[in-house]
Design a protein around this motif. Structure first.
Motif, PDB file in Angstrom:
ATOM      1  N   LEU A  93      60.475  80.651  36.652  1.00  0.00           N
ATOM      2  CA  LEU A  93      61.479  79.583  36.638  1.00  0.00           C
ATOM      3  C   LEU A  93      62.817  80.035  36.069  1.00  0.00           C
ATOM      4  O   LEU A  93      63.821  79.336  36.222  1.00  0.00           O
ATOM      5  N   TRP A  94      62.871  81.192  35.417  1.00  0.00           N
ATOM      6  CA  TRP A  94      64.070  81.608  34.693  1.00  0.00           C
ATOM      7  C   TRP A  94      65.265  81.727  35.626  1.00  0.00           C
ATOM      8  O   TRP A  94      65.207  82.400  36.662  1.00  0.00           O
ATOM      9  N   ASN A  95      66.371  81.123  35.234  1.00  0.00           N
ATOM     10  CA  ASN A  95      67.583  81.141  36.054  1.00  0.00           C
ATOM     11  C   ASN A  95      68.451  82.376  35.812  1.00  0.00           C
ATOM     12  O   ASN A  95      69.562  82.458  36.346  1.00  0.00           O
ATOM     13  N   GLN A  96      67.961  83.335  35.020  1.00  0.00           N
ATOM     14  CA  GLN A  96      68.740  84.534  34.703  1.00  0.00           C
ATOM     15  C   GLN A  96      68.199  85.799  35.364  1.00  0.00           C
ATOM     16  O   GLN A  96      68.731  86.893  35.123  1.00  0.00           O
ATOM     17  N   GLY A 119      58.795  89.231  30.192  1.00  0.00           N
ATOM     18  CA  GLY A 119      58.714  89.808  31.532  1.00  0.00           C
ATOM     19  C   GLY A 119      58.493  88.780  32.612  1.00  0.00           C
ATOM     20  O   GLY A 119      58.247  87.603  32.353  1.00  0.00           O
ATOM     21  N   ARG A 120      58.605  89.242  33.863  1.00  0.00           N
ATOM     22  CA  ARG A 120      58.233  88.386  34.978  1.00  0.00           C
ATOM     23  C   ARG A 120      56.768  88.022  34.847  1.00  0.00           C
ATOM     24  O   ARG A 120      55.986  88.712  34.212  1.00  0.00           O
ATOM     25  N   ARG A 165      59.574  79.568  26.635  1.00  0.00           N
ATOM     26  CA  ARG A 165      59.298  78.496  27.591  1.00  0.00           C
ATOM     27  C   ARG A 165      60.484  78.395  28.536  1.00  0.00           C
ATOM     28  O   ARG A 165      61.609  78.761  28.183  1.00  0.00           O
ATOM     29  N   TRP A 166      60.238  77.866  29.737  1.00  0.00           N
ATOM     30  CA  TRP A 166      61.306  77.697  30.730  1.00  0.00           C
ATOM     31  C   TRP A 166      61.263  76.259  31.226  1.00  0.00           C
ATOM     32  O   TRP A 166      60.196  75.744  31.596  1.00  0.00           O
ATOM     33  N   THR A 167      62.415  75.596  31.200  1.00  0.00           N
ATOM     34  CA  THR A 167      62.475  74.187  31.552  1.00  0.00           C
ATOM     35  C   THR A 167      62.333  73.995  33.056  1.00  0.00           C
ATOM     36  O   THR A 167      62.930  74.712  33.863  1.00  0.00           O
ATOM     37  N   HIS A 210      72.099  69.971  25.733  1.00  0.00           N
ATOM     38  CA  HIS A 210      71.790  69.838  27.162  1.00  0.00           C
ATOM     39  C   HIS A 210      71.176  71.155  27.635  1.00  0.00           C
ATOM     40  O   HIS A 210      71.850  72.189  27.680  1.00  0.00           O
ATOM     41  N   ILE A 211      69.891  71.125  27.989  1.00  0.00           N
ATOM     42  CA  ILE A 211      69.161  72.313  28.426  1.00  0.00           C
ATOM     43  C   ILE A 211      69.060  72.271  29.952  1.00  0.00           C
ATOM     44  O   ILE A 211      68.556  71.296  30.512  1.00  0.00           O
ATOM     45  N   GLY A 212      69.564  73.310  30.607  1.00  0.00           N
ATOM     46  CA  GLY A 212      69.561  73.333  32.063  1.00  0.00           C
ATOM     47  C   GLY A 212      68.220  73.739  32.649  1.00  0.00           C
ATOM     48  O   GLY A 212      67.397  74.387  31.990  1.00  0.00           O
ATOM     49  N   ARG A 213      68.004  73.369  33.885  1.00  0.00           N
ATOM     50  CA  ARG A 213      66.766  73.746  34.581  1.00  0.00           C
ATOM     51  C   ARG A 213      66.663  75.271  34.655  1.00  0.00           C
ATOM     52  O   ARG A 213      67.606  75.951  35.052  1.00  0.00           O
ATOM     53  N   GLY A 214      65.524  75.807  34.247  1.00  0.00           N
ATOM     54  CA  GLY A 214      65.312  77.240  34.279  1.00  0.00           C
ATOM     55  C   GLY A 214      65.848  77.987  33.075  1.00  0.00           C
ATOM     56  O   GLY A 214      65.776  79.222  33.035  1.00  0.00           O
ATOM     57  N   ASP A 215      66.377  77.273  32.065  1.00  0.00           N
ATOM     58  CA  ASP A 215      66.835  77.940  30.847  1.00  0.00           C
ATOM     59  C   ASP A 215      65.643  78.474  30.049  1.00  0.00           C
ATOM     60  O   ASP A 215      64.548  77.891  30.067  1.00  0.00           O
ATOM     61  N   LEU A 216      65.885  79.571  29.331  1.00  0.00           N
ATOM     62  CA  LEU A 216      64.868  80.142  28.453  1.00  0.00           C
ATOM     63  C   LEU A 216      64.958  79.471  27.088  1.00  0.00           C
ATOM     64  O   LEU A 216      66.021  79.443  26.470  1.00  0.00           O
TER      65      LEU A 216
END
Length: 409
Positions: A70-73, A88-89, A290-292, A302-308
């Motif tokens: 889910l990570w956006n980075q 890691g992935r 965790r990943w949102t 404000h935590i964005g979708r896919g933030d760590l």
């Protein structure tokens, strides 16, 4: 004139080694219960500092998932990023499994560890502790971290899991490199993986009364890759934090007058010192992560979708909103986050193994070297450069030289 917005904090600067408690206070003052941080390579993340917020994150796996896909980075992460072994992935291990499959894997791990005989465990810990002390007791001085605490947990775990004693030193080096997240991290991960696959191949051909063989014999349909990954997680999570638990507890007992009595032969303070360390100087400081699964708010941020989202276990333990005590927390208060929380917390049988190894190691040392004393000033002690685990680089001590037990048997 407007006040500038506080800047994200680099998660890995020198203050995480020298004064993390004060740093967490400043982060809470500037940002609240959730603070923006950056990792090596200017990678953004959020660090949860609040006790209640950490409880919320670890209690809601649907919103705060362990699925690292889910990570956006990911597009900005280089293949040689030194933190990949820790963030890691998604790998085929229990760390990144969610839902019913995670619960099945946790049950297999717990079952394999519950089958460890507690008397056998204590016997291994006592024997290896005595062997290590035999190698240094005649000198009158040593480094209790490098020559004792860093070796004992792995010696015991290696025996329980099925490794040979000769493989221990290489595994220690590999895991330290991997967890520290600096040069050699990826090579350490490779060495640990190759060793684990070799062990499983040997145990598949010739099972024994060990954790690896019991994991392979499970009937839940896990693949060799899944078992290997879970055993690597168990080995890393069982060794390094336990080694730091021993080292941090011995540091406390050698530098705090409240525990001086136990160094004169009494044992009543060992458990209190170990418990205080889990509150005030916990080996596991921060956990990734965790990943949102969607945009949300947490602790006013404000935590964005896919933030760590990183779990600040040490910061949450010291949250002033729940810490109403004026002194140290001893006497059996176990509401700390040092073993995590929620479905991904450290399994209870693993906690029992770690506590048995640490307590036995400390008690045997105090029995064998009753006048052990810190060599130098407490202020001169330094910590390893890791944002994840808090442990000493060394703990130099002096004591009256004594003969090895092996020489008197």
């Amino acid at each position: 004139m407007t006040t500038p917005e506080p800047q994200p904090v680099y998660l890995g600067g020198p203050r995480f080694q020298t004064d993390p408690i004060e740093l967490y206070r400043e982060m809470r003052r500037d940002h609240g219960a959730v603070a923006p941080v950056v990792l090596d390579g200017d990678v953004p993340a959020w660090l949860v500092l609040g006790y209640r917020e950490l409880h919320q994150v670890t209690s809601d796996p649907q919103l705060f998932s362990r699925d690292s896909d889910l990570w956006n980075q990911w597009d900005a992460i280089p293949t040689d990023w030194p933190l990949l072994p820790m963030i890691g992935r998604k790998q085929p291990s229990i760390l990144y499994t969610v839902g019913e499959r995670h619960r099945e894997r946790a049950a297999v791990i717990s079952g394999a560890l519950e089958a460890v005989d507690p008397f056998e465990l204590k016997g291994h810990a006592e024997r290896f502790a005595d062997e290590l002390i035999d190698g240094l007791c005649g000198r009158g001085a040593c480094d209790l971290v490098g020559e004792y605490a860093m070796l004992l947990p792995l010696r015991v775990l290696a025996r329980l899991y099925g490794f040979s004693d000769e493989q221990g030193p290489g595994l220690v080096t590999a895991m330290n490199d991997m967890i520290n997240g600096r040069a050699g991290a990826l090579e350490g991960q490779r060495h640990l993986g190759e060793s684990m696959y070799a062990l499983l191949a040997a145990k598949q051909a010739d099972p024994g009364p060990d954790v690896a063989s019991r994991m392979l014999a499970n009937t839940a349909g896990f693949t060799m890759d899944e078992v290997a990954q879970d055993l690597m997680v168990m080995m890393a999570a069982g060794h390094q934090p336990t080694a730091d638990w021993i080292g941090n507890t011995l540091r406390l007992m050698l530098t705090d007058d409240r525990f001086a009595a136990s160094l004169a032969g009494g044992r009543h303070s060992v458990g209190e010192a170990m418990n205080e360390v889990l509150w005030e100087d916990t080996p596991t400081q921060n956990v990734a992560g965790r990943w949102t699964t969607r945009d949300t708010k947490l602790g006013g941020q404000h935590i964005g979708r896919g933030d760590l989202v990183l779990l600040g276990l040490a910061a949450a333990n010291g949250d002033p909103h729940v810490r109403t005590d004026t002194g140290s927390l001893t006497g059996g208060n176990n509401a700390f986050f040092s073993f995590g929380h929620g479905e991904h917390r450290c399994p209870f049988p693993a906690q029992e193994v770690a506590e048995a190894i640490a307590r036995t190691g400390i008690e045997v040392l105090l029995d064998r070297l009753p006048d052990v004393d810190l060599a130098g000033r407490a202020a001169g002690l330094t910590r390893r450069p890791s944002p994840w685990l808090r442990g000493l680089t060394e703990l130099p001590v002096t004591f009256t030289p004594t003969p090895a037990l092996g020489a008197t048997r």
